[in-house]
Write a protein that holds these residues in place. Structure first.
Motif, short mmCIF file in Angstrom:
data_model
loop_
_atom_site.label_atom_id
_atom_site.label_comp_id
_atom_site.label_asym_id
_atom_site.label_seq_id
_atom_site.Cartn_x
_atom_site.Cartn_y
_atom_site.Cartn_z
N HIS A 283 3.96 -7.63 3.70
CA HIS A 283 4.66 -6.71 4.42
C HIS A 283 5.13 -5.51 3.12
O HIS A 283 5.20 -4.59 3.20
CB HIS A 283 5.94 -7.21 5.32
N VAL A 284 5.78 -6.36 2.13
CA VAL A 284 6.55 -5.44 1.28
C VAL A 284 5.44 -4.62 0.45
O VAL A 284 5.36 -3.63 0.00
CB VAL A 284 7.23 -6.40 -0.07
N SER A 285 4.20 -5.49 0.01
CA SER A 285 3.34 -5.14 -0.86
C SER A 285 2.54 -3.88 -0.18
O SER A 285 1.96 -3.04 -1.09
CB SER A 285 2.34 -6.13 -1.30
N PHE A 286 2.41 -3.71 1.06
CA PHE A 286 1.57 -2.69 1.57
C PHE A 286 2.51 -1.26 1.10
O PHE A 286 1.90 0.06 0.97
CB PHE A 286 1.38 -2.75 3.02
N GLY A 287 3.67 -1.62 1.69
CA GLY A 287 4.58 -0.34 1.21
C GLY A 287 4.27 0.05 -0.43
O GLY A 287 4.04 1.31 -0.69
N ALA B 257 5.30 16.22 4.62
CA ALA B 257 4.24 15.19 3.84
C ALA B 257 5.15 13.82 3.93
O ALA B 257 4.28 12.74 4.55
CB ALA B 257 4.24 15.53 2.60
N MET B 258 6.38 13.76 4.01
CA MET B 258 7.14 12.54 3.78
C MET B 258 7.22 11.96 5.14
O MET B 258 7.12 10.92 5.36
CB MET B 258 8.60 12.65 3.40
N VAL B 259 7.29 12.78 6.30
CA VAL B 259 7.49 12.41 7.44
C VAL B 259 5.98 11.85 8.10
O VAL B 259 6.02 10.48 8.47
CB VAL B 259 7.54 13.31 8.77
N VAL B 260 4.90 12.45 7.56
CA VAL B 260 3.66 12.14 8.02
C VAL B 260 3.25 10.71 7.31
O VAL B 260 2.71 9.55 7.77
CB VAL B 260 2.57 12.98 7.34
N TYR C 106 -7.60 9.90 2.92
CA TYR C 106 -7.56 9.58 1.53
C TYR C 106 -6.55 8.64 0.97
O TYR C 106 -6.78 7.67 0.42
CB TYR C 106 -7.79 10.90 0.81
N THR C 107 -5.43 8.83 1.47
CA THR C 107 -4.44 8.06 0.92
C THR C 107 -4.29 6.73 1.42
O THR C 107 -4.31 5.70 0.77
CB THR C 107 -2.95 8.66 1.45
N LEU C 108 -4.93 6.57 2.75
CA LEU C 108 -4.76 5.19 3.32
C LEU C 108 -5.77 4.32 2.61
O LEU C 108 -5.80 3.33 2.54
CB LEU C 108 -5.17 5.45 5.02
N ALA D 221 2.95 4.63 7.19
CA ALA D 221 3.57 3.44 6.95
C ALA D 221 4.04 2.28 8.19
O ALA D 221 3.50 1.20 8.04
CB ALA D 221 4.64 3.53 5.90
N LEU D 222 4.48 2.94 9.10
CA LEU D 222 5.16 2.19 10.25
C LEU D 222 3.86 1.61 10.79
O LEU D 222 3.88 0.63 11.40
CB LEU D 222 5.70 3.11 11.01
N VAL D 223 2.89 2.55 11.24
CA VAL D 223 1.61 2.05 11.97
C VAL D 223 1.19 0.94 11.07
O VAL D 223 0.70 -0.05 11.57
CB VAL D 223 0.66 3.11 12.07
N ALA D 224 0.81 0.99 9.84
CA ALA D 224 0.40 0.06 8.98
C ALA D 224 1.07 -1.42 9.26
O ALA D 224 0.52 -2.44 9.47
CB ALA D 224 0.15 0.32 7.65
N GLU D 225 2.34 -1.29 9.12
CA GLU D 225 3.30 -2.42 9.25
C GLU D 225 3.09 -3.13 10.70
O GLU D 225 3.04 -4.38 10.52
CB GLU D 225 4.61 -1.90 9.10
#
Ligand code: ATP
Ligand code: MG
Lengths: 288, 294
Positions: free
Chosen positions: B219-223, B260-263, B97-99, B268-272
């Motif tokens: 890069h920045v904006s996906f975050g 939840a923060m770890v998840v 959902y979040t993704l 975020a790292l995978v998306a990056e």
């Protein structure tokens, strides 16, 4: 001294037809970032006959490149007129080719795609554009580099891509701004001979392009051109025009040794040297 | 016509390198590998030390375990969510959902930002008219719009997408605008001389030269898109990682908040990583930055 009496023995415009390029009292004033006005070209008159090869020499920063952009239609003159084939220049024209002083090949396109760009922009079908581009890559000696990107080439190779990119459009008006200055001496001689052959002028019945060739190399100018135009220190205007009556076809390497060549070289150099000195003194003043 | 072609530059085989040079190259390669391993080991060690210190301090009540939780509990929480699902459904569903919201908002924001940035970079009139308004909008703290969006668009994904869009749009817009402004004028002049129409100049010269600018902002904006989605979910949602955070917080489950923060960090790292991969494919024409990688 010689301006006005144009040599028409092996080039120039037959009576009744308009010259290929004509600048009449053309001036170009730039607005500098500080808001001041800077005159790059002032009251410049120049005529290039059909099929004529004109070399332009002048001190650095005098306004040679600016003159070419006026002819190309990229910039409009602030005053005066620029005519091509008798028509005022109002924009970019398809028969004009321009080899820029600075690197202007597209870095995100391969060498082949760069050379195909012009024909593709002008609606030539892909297969035909590709064929013509490959032919030209062969002529500039880059056939093996077709799928490289510009950053993978040397400076001289990139310049040859730019030449192919221009020549593939088969321009009848050819503007060249120090096209060979990035090349090594040997390639330069080869390219000069190649250029003369491509231009095809000097032979009767030829449909040669009309060329304006800016260079800092006086030997190159004399070896290539029908007439050498010496510009004044900026703002540029025509100081003197020297016809070069050396016979064609020429080979640039051997022609340098002829007595006539040496004589005309000395003549032009004394005219040009004065302007170069003025430019240099001005630069010194500005620093002081 | 028979033109003598200029001989093509033929690759000249390098002179046989002397043995000693080869040995030195090898030594250098070995040293580089050695250094890489050392860096990696130091990283792992640092992480282990921090986690161990956290765990120990929490267990011995040096820090309050209720507020700060501890790595073992966070790990248990993640395992439990993975194995038995969360209160709102499976963990995968929350991540998805979040993704989905972030990605959707990101795509809209990027498309809008690039299109408007290039348009304003190319058309002086538009830039002069719209410039001040865009500056004003950019000066607003846009994250405060998230609650408003929840009111407007409800608890569903639409409000999160909207928060992501407003966060993504501006950095992308400014970079695209700058990229379009800084196009090499020689390239534009060359394209025009070669017969390119205005539209062609925009699509085939301005857009490609602005891509490196645009990618920097991607890069920045996906975050930012993830932040937009999470904040939206935190304020009010039915699914998503942000909801996990607020639900855990609501039940005083600090381990849940950290989990939840770890998840989220992993996502975020995978998306990056995916973005970097796409960038490599797209920028084959660029010289490889010798400083990059490693
Ligand atoms: N866009 C511009 N805005 C302001 N001034 C300009 C601009 N383009 C050129 N100039 C100025 O006009 C003068 C002539 O420039 P130009 O490039 O035509 O010189 P040039 O004769 O080609 O010199 P070089 O031989 O070094 O190439 C220079 O003094 C330059 O600073
Ligand atoms: Mg110049």
């Amino acid at each position: 001294m010689n301006s006005g009496t144009l040599d028409t023995t092996h080039s120039g415009t037959p009576p009744g037809r308009n010259p290929a390029i004509e600048l009449r009292g053309a001036s170009k004033v730039f607005r500098t970032p500080s808001g001041a006005e800077h005159t790059a070209v002032r009251d410049l008159d120049l005529t290039v006959g059909r099929g004529e090869f004109v070399a332009v020499v002048g001190p650095t920063g005098c306004g040679k490149s600016t003159t070419l952009t006026l002819v190309s239609g990229l910039e409009e003159p602030t005053e005066g007129e620029v005519l091509i084939g008798g028509d005022p220049v109002t924009g970019i024209r398809p028969e004009v080719g321009f080899v820029f002083q600075q690197d202007a090949v597209f870095p995100w396109r391969t060498v082949l795609s760069n050379v195909m760009a012009g024909p593709r922009f002008r609606g030539v079908p892909k297969a035909e554009a590709r064929e013509r581009a490959l032919d030209w890559l062969g002529r500039v000696g880059l056939a093996a580099f077709a799928d490289r990107y510009p950053h993978q080439l040397s400076g001289g190779q990139r310049k040859r891509v730019a030449l192919a990119q221009t020549f593939v459009g088969d321009p009848s008006i050819l503007l060249m701004d120090e096209p060979f200055s990035a090349l090594d001496v040997q390639t330069r001689a080869l390219m000069s001979d190649e250029l003369l052959e491509l231009w095809g002028g000097g032979q009767p019945g030829g449909t040669a392009a009309s060329v304006v060739f800016v260079t800092h190399d006086l030997e190159e100018a004399i070896a290539l051109a029908d007439k050498v135009v010496v510009m004044t220190a900026g703002p540029a205007t025509v100081k003197e025009v020297f016809p070069v009556r050396l016979p064609r076809p020429r080979k640039v390497e051997s022609i340098r040794l002829e007595a006539e060549f040496v004589e005309i070289y000395r003549e032009i150099w004394s005219s040009l040297g004065e302007e170069v000195r003025i430019t240099r003194e001005r630069g010194a003043d500005r620093v002081a | 016509m028979s033109h003598e072609p200029i001989p093509a530059d033929s690759a000249v085989a390098p002179m046989a390198a002397p043995k000693r040079a080869t040995g030195r190259t090898e030594a250098r390669a070995r040293a580089a590998r050695h250094r890489k391993l050392l860096v990696l080991a130091a990283r792992v060690l640092l992480l282990a030390v921090v986690l161990a210190a956290w765990e120990l301090m929490a267990r011995h009540k040096v820090i309050d375990p209720f507020n700060f939780s501890m790595p073992s509990k966070i790990w248990d929480q993640i395992v439990q969510w993975t194995a038995h699902g969360t209160a709102q459904g499976s963990l995968g569903e929350q991540i998805w959902y979040t993704l989905y919201e972030a990605l959707f908002g990101w795509i809209i924001g990027v498309t809008g930002g690039v299109a408007l940035g290039i348009a304003l970079g190319r058309v002086r009139f538009l830039a002069d008219v719209l410039g001040p308004y865009i500056k004003i909008l950019n000066a607003l703290p846009r994250i405060v719009l998230a609650p408003i969006f929840v009111i407007w668009f409800g608890l569903g994904p639409a409000s999160k997408v909207a928060s992501a869009v407003v966060l993504v749009f501006f950095p992308v817009f400014f970079n695209a605008f700058q990229g379009a402004r800084e196009v090499d004028r020689n390239l534009v002049a060359n394209a025009r001389i070669l017969g390119a129409s205005n539209r062609r100049v925009t699509l085939q010269v301005v857009v490609p030269s602005a891509t490196s600018w645009i990618f920097t902002s991607l890069h920045v904006s996906f975050g930012f898109a993830l932040i937009g989605a999470i904040v939206g979910e935190y304020i009010g949602a039915t699914k998503g990682i942000g909801l996990l955070v607020s639900a855990s917080q609501g039940t005083f489950n600090s381990a849940g908040v950290y989990a939840a923060m770890v998840v989220l960090a992993v996502v975020a790292l995978v998306a990056e990583g995916l973005l970097t991969f796409a960038e490599r494919r797209l920028f084959r024409w660029k010289a490889v930055d010798p400083g990059a990688g490693g």
